[in-house]
Design an enzyme around this catalytic site. Structure first.
Site, PDB file in Angstrom:
ATOM      1  N   LYS A 176      12.773 -15.466 -10.423  1.00 21.85           N
ATOM      2  CA  LYS A 176      12.590 -14.346 -11.356  1.00 21.85           C
ATOM      3  C   LYS A 176      11.628 -14.738 -12.470  1.00 21.85           C
ATOM      4  CE  LYS A 176      13.730 -11.619  -9.966  1.00 21.85           C
ATOM      5  NZ  LYS A 176      14.302 -11.020  -8.791  1.00 21.85           N
TER       6      LYS A 176
ATOM      7  N   GLU B 124       7.932 -15.111 -11.127  1.00 22.03           N
ATOM      8  CA  GLU B 124       7.235 -13.900 -10.682  1.00 22.03           C
ATOM      9  C   GLU B 124       6.879 -12.950 -11.816  1.00 22.03           C
ATOM     10  OE1 GLU B 124      11.081 -11.639  -8.687  1.00 22.03           O
ATOM     11  OE2 GLU B 124       9.093 -11.068  -8.032  1.00 22.03           O
TER      12      GLU B 124
ATOM     13  N   TRP C 103      -3.164  -2.640  -1.251  1.00 17.77           N
ATOM     14  CA  TRP C 103      -2.825  -4.023  -1.616  1.00 17.77           C
ATOM     15  C   TRP C 103      -3.569  -4.878  -0.600  1.00 17.77           C
ATOM     16  CZ3 TRP C 103      -0.071  -8.264   0.463  1.00 17.77           C
ATOM     17  CH2 TRP C 103       0.375  -9.208  -0.467  1.00 17.77           C
TER      18      TRP C 103
ATOM     19  N   LYS D   5       6.236  -4.325  -4.051  1.00 16.98           N
ATOM     20  CA  LYS D   5       7.671  -4.069  -4.018  1.00 16.98           C
ATOM     21  C   LYS D   5       8.223  -4.192  -2.611  1.00 16.98           C
ATOM     22  CE  LYS D   5      11.684  -2.863  -5.653  1.00 16.98           C
ATOM     23  NZ  LYS D   5      12.414  -3.964  -6.302  1.00 16.98           N
TER      24      LYS D   5
ATOM     25  N   GLU E  35      17.346 -18.201  -7.675  1.00 17.02           N
ATOM     26  CA  GLU E  35      17.007 -16.845  -8.100  1.00 17.02           C
ATOM     27  C   GLU E  35      16.464 -16.856  -9.533  1.00 17.02           C
ATOM     28  OE1 GLU E  35      16.350 -14.239  -6.767  1.00 17.02           O
ATOM     29  OE2 GLU E  35      16.577 -12.640  -8.232  1.00 17.02           O
TER      30      GLU E  35
ATOM     31  N   ARG F 123       4.889  -0.229  -6.075  1.00 18.87           N
ATOM     32  CA  ARG F 123       4.852  -1.003  -4.830  1.00 18.87           C
ATOM     33  C   ARG F 123       3.818  -2.125  -4.888  1.00 18.87           C
ATOM     34  NH1 ARG F 123       6.625   2.532  -0.292  1.00 18.87           N
ATOM     35  NH2 ARG F 123       5.199   1.420   1.057  1.00 18.87           N
TER      36      ARG F 123
ATOM     37  N   CYS G 206       0.817  -1.221   0.000  1.00 22.42           N
ATOM     38  CA  CYS G 206       0.000   0.000   0.000  1.00 22.42           C
ATOM     39  C   CYS G 206       0.852   1.274   0.000  1.00 22.42           C
ATOM     40  CB  CYS G 206      -0.878   0.035   1.239  1.00 22.42           C
ATOM     41  SG  CYS G 206      -1.805  -1.460   1.493  1.00 22.42           S
TER      42      CYS G 206
ATOM     43  N   HIS H 129      14.895 -38.138  -6.521  1.00 22.67           N
ATOM     44  CA  HIS H 129      14.218 -38.594  -5.309  1.00 22.67           C
ATOM     45  C   HIS H 129      12.737 -38.227  -5.336  1.00 22.67           C
ATOM     46  CE1 HIS H 129      17.908 -40.046  -3.558  1.00 22.67           C
ATOM     47  NE2 HIS H 129      18.483 -38.946  -4.023  1.00 22.67           N
TER      48      HIS H 129
ATOM     49  N   ASN I  10      -1.528   2.278   6.009  1.00 18.36           N
ATOM     50  CA  ASN I  10      -0.648   1.178   5.585  1.00 18.36           C
ATOM     51  C   ASN I  10      -0.341   0.361   6.819  1.00 18.36           C
ATOM     52  OD1 ASN I  10      -0.501   2.257   3.077  1.00 18.36           O
ATOM     53  ND2 ASN I  10       1.683   2.719   3.128  1.00 18.36           N
ATOM     54  N   GLY I  11      -0.267  -0.960   6.674  1.00 17.84           N
ATOM     55  CA  GLY I  11       0.074  -1.813   7.818  1.00 17.84           C
ATOM     56  C   GLY I  11      -1.067  -2.741   8.156  1.00 17.84           C
TER      57      GLY I  11
HETATM   58  C1  F6R Z   1      11.839 -10.840  -5.934  1.00 15.57           C
HETATM   59  C2  F6R Z   1      11.812  -9.816  -4.901  1.00 15.57           C
HETATM   60  C3  F6R Z   1      11.498 -10.231  -3.517  1.00 15.57           C
HETATM   61  C4  F6R Z   1      12.345  -9.429  -2.510  1.00 15.57           C
HETATM   62  C5  F6R Z   1      11.874  -9.721  -1.081  1.00 15.57           C
HETATM   63  C6  F6R Z   1      12.697  -8.988  -0.047  1.00 15.57           C
HETATM   64  O1  F6R Z   1      12.204 -10.293  -7.170  1.00 15.57           O
HETATM   65  O2  F6R Z   1      12.014  -8.664  -5.168  1.00 15.57           O
HETATM   66  O3  F6R Z   1      11.637 -11.602  -3.328  1.00 15.57           O
HETATM   67  O4  F6R Z   1      13.698  -9.789  -2.672  1.00 15.57           O
HETATM   68  O5  F6R Z   1      10.533  -9.348  -0.959  1.00 15.57           O
HETATM   69  O6  F6R Z   1      12.605  -7.611  -0.218  1.00 15.57           O
HETATM   70  P1  F6R Z   1      13.657  -6.625   0.428  1.00 15.57           P
HETATM   71  O7  F6R Z   1      14.980  -6.908  -0.203  1.00 15.57           O
HETATM   72  O8  F6R Z   1      13.144  -5.258   0.144  1.00 15.57           O
HETATM   73  O9  F6R Z   1      13.691  -6.943   1.902  1.00 15.57           O
END
Ligand code: F6R
Length: 590
Positions: A471, A474, A75, A585, A467, A27, A2, A490, A99-100
């Site tokens: 990527k 997502e 969100w 984000k 990773e 975000r 949010c 396994h 927010n929260g």
């Molecule tokens: C994936 C991604 C998330 C963040 C995770 C931690 O592309 O961006 O998996 O890495 O939410 O976020 P931060 O680094 O802001 O604590």
């Protein structure tokens, strides 16, 4: 997650608020709303979906002229993304955005219902509005103080009172800043929302209340007005723009050579600028998502080359586990945003146990940057695309330098190892890797219509695979999993079918032969293998070969290829690359 923006001043607040909301879009959100105030009237307009829907709704009606307003992107947490649940929420004379998460919302809701309050949404936010309204007897600050005494959980609130001409804000465990202008002031959950108007701001700390007029900002703590240092951001306005790239994700991947050079500079000049991990008997690395995968690479390097044992955990587990702190421990927290709720909680847990905390963090004003005992700033600049790319590369880079420094301090570095000279070559080599977009497009064309994809690797290549898989799933919404190459047989190998893409990451010479056998196993079951390696492979049609470099830095050359394959695949599938569905984000709720 949010986003909040609020405005009081001489401009038309609608323009400022909508522009601010657009800057917060990255975000993640699923509905948006705005409240405008003039004299004792408050008008609220909300809509589900993108901000353009809200803009259209505003345009389609006659709205009041005003100089004060608050706005929000939501969100969904408590309740579906509907107009009723979207913010702002009004109860009686109080309208607010939040927010929260309010943890005791249900208990408070029941209590307030018995006192005669009717609720129209499923949100925890409406409960806070009702509580503040309950205590609103001509003194907004007192009403906020009284109400928040009864609330547990996290909040950043922007509040309008029907009988006040001013703007109010308060926060706990969720970020909020006060932007300072000339004859205008702002509130925002993120500096990006107000950077078009001012680069000066105040950081609101836990439970501080801001009373804001267009000329003045008063910060109240424990009933007293306190002084605050004015902060200046060096975030440039155009840092928010895409610089001609089609998406922020692409722009941010392409920035990797430049940001890496900047981040590495002070440490390549003098490794003493990095902390000494040998001061500790135990190292814990705690983070979420990609940041955790960057930590996994660090763990592998520290164990493999610096003979240093590392415990690693996702923050959402670490915060609730029984962690035995019986040795001199350092907790390393990795976070781009510095506002990830679980990582903050893990940091606070370590601090409560008198354990040292080191943050590897991007946002300097963030909670993790401010509350951790020491910090390494990764200098990625703003990262707007929801999927992290350049920040991940820098997190890996810092972990690699820490591992190298530890190996050096322990006398484990071989004389012929020229690790720092290799590090200096990295920006040029990443650029070389990034410039080969046609190769990634070709791979993307071969996988974009598949439903399941596997990534396999061993040791450090397994960490990199994770990773790559994250990527891809997502941003392209293709189901994908990363497996330790030796573990497939396994159980999981039963999923391998004719034509199923399997990416194999093979850079670690010490274990290459074993991975080769696993590649053969999946090939013989029909998999279409794509090998990503630091040497070329005979009789292998689909392969990407990156330059060979010191093993400390090899993942830094492999991951950009995976980022670009994920990007190109998402593009072919027509996905909303910078704002993938359901994602945020900065994950400020647990
Ligand atoms: C994936 C991604 C998330 C963040 C995770 C931690 O592309 O961006 O998996 O890495 O939410 O976020 P931060 O680094 O802001 O604590």
């Amino acid at each position: 997650m949010c986003g909040i923006i609020g405005y009081i001043g001489e401009k038309n607040p609608v323009e400022v608020l909508i522009n601010g909301l657009k800057c917060l879009e990255y975000r993640g959100y699923d509905s948006a709303g705005i409240a405008l105030k003039e004299k004792d009237e408050i008008e609220v307009i909300k809509s589900v979906g993108k901000i353009v829907n809200l803009e259209e709704k505003i345009k389609s009606q006659e709205i009041m002229e005003s100089h004060l307003g608050i706005a929000h992107t939501r969100w969904a947490t408590h309740g579906k993304p509907t107009e009723e649940n979207a913010h702002p929420h009004t109860v009686g004379k109080v309208t607010l955005v939040h927010n929260g998460i309010i943890e005791n919302a249900e208990e408070l809701r029941e209590k307030l219902k018995k006192e005669g309050v009717t609720f129209y949404s499923e949100t925890d936010t409406e409960v806070v509005a009702a509580l503040i309204n309950k205590y609103d007897k001509d003194n907004p600050i007192e009403a906020i103080e009284k109400a928040l005494k009864e609330v547990t959980g996290s909040y950043a609130l922007g509040i309008l009172f029907q009988e006040s001409e001013d703007l109010y804000a308060v926060r706990k465990d969720s970020p909020l800043i006060i932007g300072l202008g000339k004859n205008e002031n702002f509130i925002a959950s993120d500096i990006a929302a107000i950077i078009d108007y001012t680069n000066k701001y105040l950081l609101l700390e836990e439970r501080e209340i801001a009373h804001i007029t267009k000329e003045k900002v008063e910060i109240i703590k424990d009933k007293k007005v306190i002084g605050k240092e004015v902060q200046t951001t060096n975030l440039e306005r155009d840092a928010k723009d895409k610089n001609g790239y089609e998406h922020y994700m692409l722009k941010e991947i392409m920035e990797e050579p430049v940001v890496l050079e900047k981040t590495f500079k002070p440490y390549l000049e003098n490794l003493d600028n990095l902390p000494d991990l040998t001061d500790y008997e135990e190292i814990h690395v705690v983070a979420c998502g990609s940041a955790m995968y960057a930590g996994m690479i660090g763990k592998t390097l520290l164990e493999e080359y610096a003979n240093t044992k590392v415990e690693i955990d996702v923050a959402s587990e670490y915060r609730y586990k029984n962690i035995i702190y019986d040795r001199k421990t350092l907790v390393i927290l990795i976070s781009q945003s510095g506002e990830t709720a679980d990582t903050i909680a893990a940091m606070r847990k370590a601090k409560e146990n008198n354990v040292d905390t080191l943050a590897i963090v991007n946002v300097k004003t963030s909670t993790i940057a401010r509350e951790s005992d020491s910090q390494i700033f990764i200098e990625a600049g703003p990262e707007i695309a929801v999927a992290t790319t350049k920040a991940y590369i820098l997190q890996v880079g810092i972990m690699a330098l820490l591992a190298y420094k530890t190996a050096l301090t322990k006398g484990l570095v071989k004389e012929n190892e020229k690790v720092l000279q290799e590090a200096e070559k990295l920006p040029r080599l990443i650029k070389e890797v990034l410039d080969r977009r046609e190769e990634y497009k070709k791979i993307a064309k071969g996988i974009y219509n598949k439903e399941d994809i596997f990534f396999i690797g061993r040791k450090i290549d397994y960490a990199t695979s994770q990773e790559g898989s994250l990527k891809l799933k997502e941003v392209s919404y293709i189901h994908s999993e990363a497996y330790q190459a030796g573990e497939l047989k396994h159980g999981t190998i039963s999923l391998i079918e004719d034509g199923m893409p399997v990416f194999a990451i093979v850079t670690d010479d010490t274990i290459k032969d074993k991975t080769v056998s696993n590649i053969e196993e999946v090939k013989s079951r029909g998999a279409k293998t794509i090998i990503i390696s630091n040497e070329s492979w005979e009789n292998q049609k689909l392969q990407i070969v990156v330059p060979k470099i010191s093993p400390y830095f090899q993942p830094i050359l492999i991951v950009p290829t995976l980022q670009l394959i994920a990007y190109e695949t998402a593009k072919l599938r027509g996905c909303d690359i910078d704002k993938p569905k359901n994602l945020a984000k900065s994950v400020t709720v647990e």
